[in-house]
Design a protein around this motif. Structure first.
Motif, PDB file in Angstrom:
ATOM      1  N   UNK A  61      34.371  27.516  35.796  1.00 23.00           N
ATOM      2  CA  UNK A  61      35.106  26.250  35.884  1.00 23.00           C
ATOM      3  C   UNK A  61      36.585  26.454  35.591  1.00 23.00           C
ATOM      4  N   UNK A  62      36.893  27.330  34.627  1.00 24.97           N
ATOM      5  CA  UNK A  62      38.293  27.618  34.311  1.00 24.97           C
ATOM      6  C   UNK A  62      38.999  28.277  35.495  1.00 24.97           C
ATOM      7  N   UNK A  63      38.303  29.156  36.227  1.00 26.92           N
ATOM      8  CA  UNK A  63      38.916  29.790  37.401  1.00 26.92           C
ATOM      9  C   UNK A  63      39.085  28.777  38.541  1.00 26.92           C
ATOM     10  N   UNK A  64      38.154  27.810  38.656  1.00 27.55           N
ATOM     11  CA  UNK A  64      38.334  26.752  39.651  1.00 27.55           C
ATOM     12  C   UNK A  64      39.602  25.964  39.353  1.00 27.55           C
ATOM     13  N   UNK A  65      39.803  25.620  38.100  1.00 27.88           N
ATOM     14  CA  UNK A  65      41.009  24.882  37.719  1.00 27.88           C
ATOM     15  C   UNK A  65      42.260  25.715  37.969  1.00 27.88           C
ATOM     16  N   UNK A  66      42.182  27.018  37.696  1.00 29.07           N
ATOM     17  CA  UNK A  66      43.305  27.895  37.987  1.00 29.07           C
ATOM     18  C   UNK A  66      43.572  27.944  39.493  1.00 29.07           C
ATOM     19  N   UNK A  67      42.501  27.950  40.283  1.00 28.53           N
ATOM     20  CA  UNK A  67      42.654  28.009  41.743  1.00 28.53           C
ATOM     21  C   UNK A  67      43.391  26.788  42.281  1.00 28.53           C
ATOM     22  N   UNK A  68      43.069  25.609  41.790  1.00 31.03           N
ATOM     23  CA  UNK A  68      43.746  24.413  42.310  1.00 31.03           C
ATOM     24  C   UNK A  68      45.219  24.390  41.906  1.00 31.03           C
ATOM     25  N   UNK A  85      33.194  37.797  48.175  1.00 33.63           N
ATOM     26  CA  UNK A  85      33.589  38.452  46.924  1.00 33.63           C
ATOM     27  C   UNK A  85      34.146  37.504  45.867  1.00 33.63           C
ATOM     28  N   UNK A  86      34.640  36.327  46.275  1.00 26.92           N
ATOM     29  CA  UNK A  86      35.145  35.366  45.291  1.00 26.92           C
ATOM     30  C   UNK A  86      34.084  34.355  44.857  1.00 26.92           C
ATOM     31  N   UNK A  87      32.875  34.470  45.384  1.00 25.99           N
ATOM     32  CA  UNK A  87      31.830  33.475  45.089  1.00 25.99           C
ATOM     33  C   UNK A  87      31.547  33.366  43.594  1.00 25.99           C
ATOM     34  N   UNK A  88      31.298  34.482  42.945  1.00 26.71           N
ATOM     35  CA  UNK A  88      30.971  34.430  41.518  1.00 26.71           C
ATOM     36  C   UNK A  88      32.155  33.947  40.688  1.00 26.71           C
ATOM     37  N   UNK A  89      33.350  34.141  41.205  1.00 24.90           N
ATOM     38  CA  UNK A  89      34.555  33.739  40.478  1.00 24.90           C
ATOM     39  C   UNK A  89      34.698  32.221  40.418  1.00 24.90           C
ATOM     40  N   UNK A 141      45.275  19.115  45.138  1.00 25.14           N
ATOM     41  CA  UNK A 141      45.224  17.869  44.363  1.00 25.14           C
ATOM     42  C   UNK A 141      44.227  17.962  43.210  1.00 25.14           C
ATOM     43  N   UNK A 142      43.595  19.136  43.056  1.00 26.75           N
ATOM     44  CA  UNK A 142      42.674  19.321  41.947  1.00 26.75           C
ATOM     45  C   UNK A 142      41.217  19.090  42.284  1.00 26.75           C
ATOM     46  N   UNK A 143      40.914  18.878  43.557  1.00 31.40           N
ATOM     47  CA  UNK A 143      39.525  18.640  43.949  1.00 31.40           C
ATOM     48  C   UNK A 143      38.783  19.965  44.128  1.00 31.40           C
ATOM     49  N   UNK A 144      37.520  19.952  43.734  1.00 33.41           N
ATOM     50  CA  UNK A 144      36.615  21.073  43.964  1.00 33.41           C
ATOM     51  C   UNK A 144      35.333  20.466  44.521  1.00 33.41           C
ATOM     52  N   UNK A 145      35.087  20.663  45.813  1.00 32.57           N
ATOM     53  CA  UNK A 145      34.019  19.971  46.522  1.00 32.57           C
ATOM     54  C   UNK A 145      32.991  20.979  47.005  1.00 32.57           C
ATOM     55  N   UNK A 146      31.729  20.735  46.692  1.00 36.81           N
ATOM     56  CA  UNK A 146      30.624  21.571  47.165  1.00 36.81           C
ATOM     57  C   UNK A 146      29.824  20.774  48.183  1.00 36.81           C
ATOM     58  N   UNK A 147      29.806  21.241  49.421  1.00 39.38           N
ATOM     59  CA  UNK A 147      28.991  20.641  50.466  1.00 39.38           C
ATOM     60  C   UNK A 147      27.841  21.609  50.744  1.00 39.38           C
ATOM     61  N   UNK A 178      44.169  37.224  46.149  1.00 40.23           N
ATOM     62  CA  UNK A 178      44.663  38.359  45.367  1.00 40.23           C
ATOM     63  C   UNK A 178      45.265  37.901  44.047  1.00 40.23           C
ATOM     64  N   UNK A 179      46.060  36.841  44.093  1.00 37.51           N
ATOM     65  CA  UNK A 179      46.653  36.312  42.857  1.00 37.51           C
ATOM     66  C   UNK A 179      45.579  35.712  41.942  1.00 37.51           C
ATOM     67  N   UNK A 180      44.616  35.013  42.523  1.00 41.11           N
ATOM     68  CA  UNK A 180      43.580  34.377  41.717  1.00 41.11           C
ATOM     69  C   UNK A 180      42.759  35.417  40.959  1.00 41.11           C
ATOM     70  N   UNK A 181      42.419  36.512  41.619  1.00 36.83           N
ATOM     71  CA  UNK A 181      41.661  37.566  40.945  1.00 36.83           C
ATOM     72  C   UNK A 181      42.534  38.320  39.948  1.00 36.83           C
ATOM     73  N   UNK A 182      43.809  38.511  40.299  1.00 33.98           N
ATOM     74  CA  UNK A 182      44.683  39.372  39.509  1.00 33.98           C
ATOM     75  C   UNK A 182      45.222  38.698  38.255  1.00 33.98           C
ATOM     76  N   UNK A 183      45.461  37.406  38.331  1.00 35.92           N
ATOM     77  CA  UNK A 183      45.991  36.676  37.172  1.00 35.92           C
ATOM     78  C   UNK A 183      44.845  36.390  36.204  1.00 35.92           C
ATOM     79  N   UNK A 184      44.571  37.349  35.360  1.00 36.47           N
ATOM     80  CA  UNK A 184      43.431  37.226  34.460  1.00 36.47           C
ATOM     81  C   UNK A 184      43.703  36.185  33.370  1.00 36.47           C
TER      82      UNK A 184
END
Length: 389
Positions: free
Chosen positions: A5-12, A36-40, A57-63, A147-153
């Motif tokens: 969830x923290x990585x989802x928030x970082x992604x948005x 490869x980003x699924x588990x992240x 806008x901060x949305x995380x939608x699972x269809x 690349x940034x999402x994985x790299x910015x730990x």
């Protein structure tokens, strides 16, 4: 904490920073093949065609398919969970019509395998779903973004890699006292991996063992070659703990009968490798590009009369041993754009190289570090002295 969830928030937040309206993973049967980003940023298995859409806008939608929906809702990771029964096409078109992204980042890449998760088949399915809409014309590669999402730990990610690195060091301390002359590379690898499991981890990759100069370093499996007096034992190994990985190389020299002094040739090579790790660690500053750090290592080797190594100086660590994003490597065709990416604080890398000595073996060390404003912070005790038995 729920790291996914923290990585989802970082992604948005990163989408907003990079001026990308939306990013999507499009997958199916993730127990068979997953992005490869699924588990992240997902972390749950999906069976039927599934779209995971993240917006600036901060949305995380699972269809997802109807039988998958309850698990995604219970996870609390998504701002919205939608389900379908007969097919996903209509719902995907409606969802994108509602979000109406000007840019839609998808996971395909020519340079970075960690950003190349959209299969050709699923691309064709998505293309068919979006026929007659403007959205396929708005697709861009997500390779820079992922690349940034994985790299910015995040701090918790760095802490997990550090725990894995410390666990690897402790496993090596326990293992090396059990290694004896006459053992095969396979037996030595088994000792190391037994100690990794005894410490609560699992091997992050198949342990590599080189008994003197009888086998070559690289990505091969241990052989039945036996450790003999006068051999330099080289072991490349890592630990996975809490889904994060470490990767180290360690050395032990086994003396010949009556040998009282280590050879000057061996000690010079060891000191050179150790010095290069120290100096390149100091040079690994935010804003520096990976090829510049790698070039420093090669210059020190040449200045000391050694040939260059035939790989990158360092790769990133995280959920994978090779975690994508920038590398500390030369501008070779096989590395694409990755050596040109500027380093950022919080990137976690290996520093690794070797000098090959005939009739002695591979003088190779590898350390794990995080980039800071002051240079490398090493994540576990380094090997700074050559162990001798």
């Amino acid at each position: 904490m729920d790291l996914t969830k923290a990585k989802i928030q970082q992604a948005t937040r990163l989408l907003e920073e990079m001026n990308i309206d939306a990013w999507a993973l499009f997958e199916r049967e993730t127990s068979v093949q997953k992005d490869p980003t699924h588990d992240l940023v997902v972390g749950l298995e999906a069976v039927w065609n599934s779209l995971f859409l993240y917006t600036r806008r901060g949305e995380a939608i699972a269809l997802v398919g109807n039988f998958d929906a309850d698990g995604f809702s219970r996870s609390g990771r998504f701002t919205r969970v939608q389900s379908y029964v007969k097919g996903a096409g209509d719902d995907i078109r409606k969802l994108l019509g509602e979000i109406d992204p000007r840019t839609l980042a998808l996971n395909f890449s020519t340079d970075n395998p960690s950003s190349d998760g959209l299969t050709h088949g699923m691309f064709l399915v998505l293309q068919s779903y979006l026929a007659g809409t403007p959205y396929m014309d708005r697709v861009i590669s997500a390779q820079e973004f992922t690349g940034k999402l994985r790299s910015r730990k995040l701090p918790e990610e760095i802490a997990r890699v550090e725990r894995a690195a410390v666990a690897a060091t402790e496993a090596w301390t326990r293992a090396q006292g059990q290694i004896q002359i006459g053992m095969t590379e396979q037996e030595i690898a088994a000792i190391v991996e037994t100690e990794i499991r005894a410490g609560g981890g699992t091997p992050s990759f198949d342990t590599i063992v080189n008994a003197g100069s009888k086998t070559n370093p690289g990505h091969g499996l241990p052989t039945d070659a036996r450790l003999e007096p006068g051999d330099l034992l080289h072991v490349d190994f890592g630990v996975r703990i809490d889904e994060y990985c470490s990767d180290l190389q360690r050395l032990v020299y086994f003396r010949r009968s009556g040998e009282t002094e280590r050879s000057a040739e061996l000690m010079k090579a060891f000191a050179t490798v150790r010095s290069i790790i120290e100096e390149t660690g100091k040079a690994a500053l935010p804003g520096t590009r990976g090829f510049e750090v790698d070039a420093l290592a090669r210059q020190i080797l040449r200045d000391n009369g050694y040939p260059e190594y035939e790989h990158a100086l360092g790769h990133q660590l995280g959920r994978s041993v090779h975690d994508g994003g920038a590398i500390l490597g030369p501008q070779w065709e096989r590395y694409g754009n990755t050596p040109k990416i500027p380093l950022e604080a919080g990137n976690v890398f290996t520093l690794e190289l070797e000098i090959m000595l005939p009739d002695i073996g591979c003088v190779g060390l590898e350390e794990d570090m995080v980039v800071t404003d002051q240079g490398a912070k090493f994540l576990c005790p380094r090997q700074t002295e050559l162990s001798v038995r």
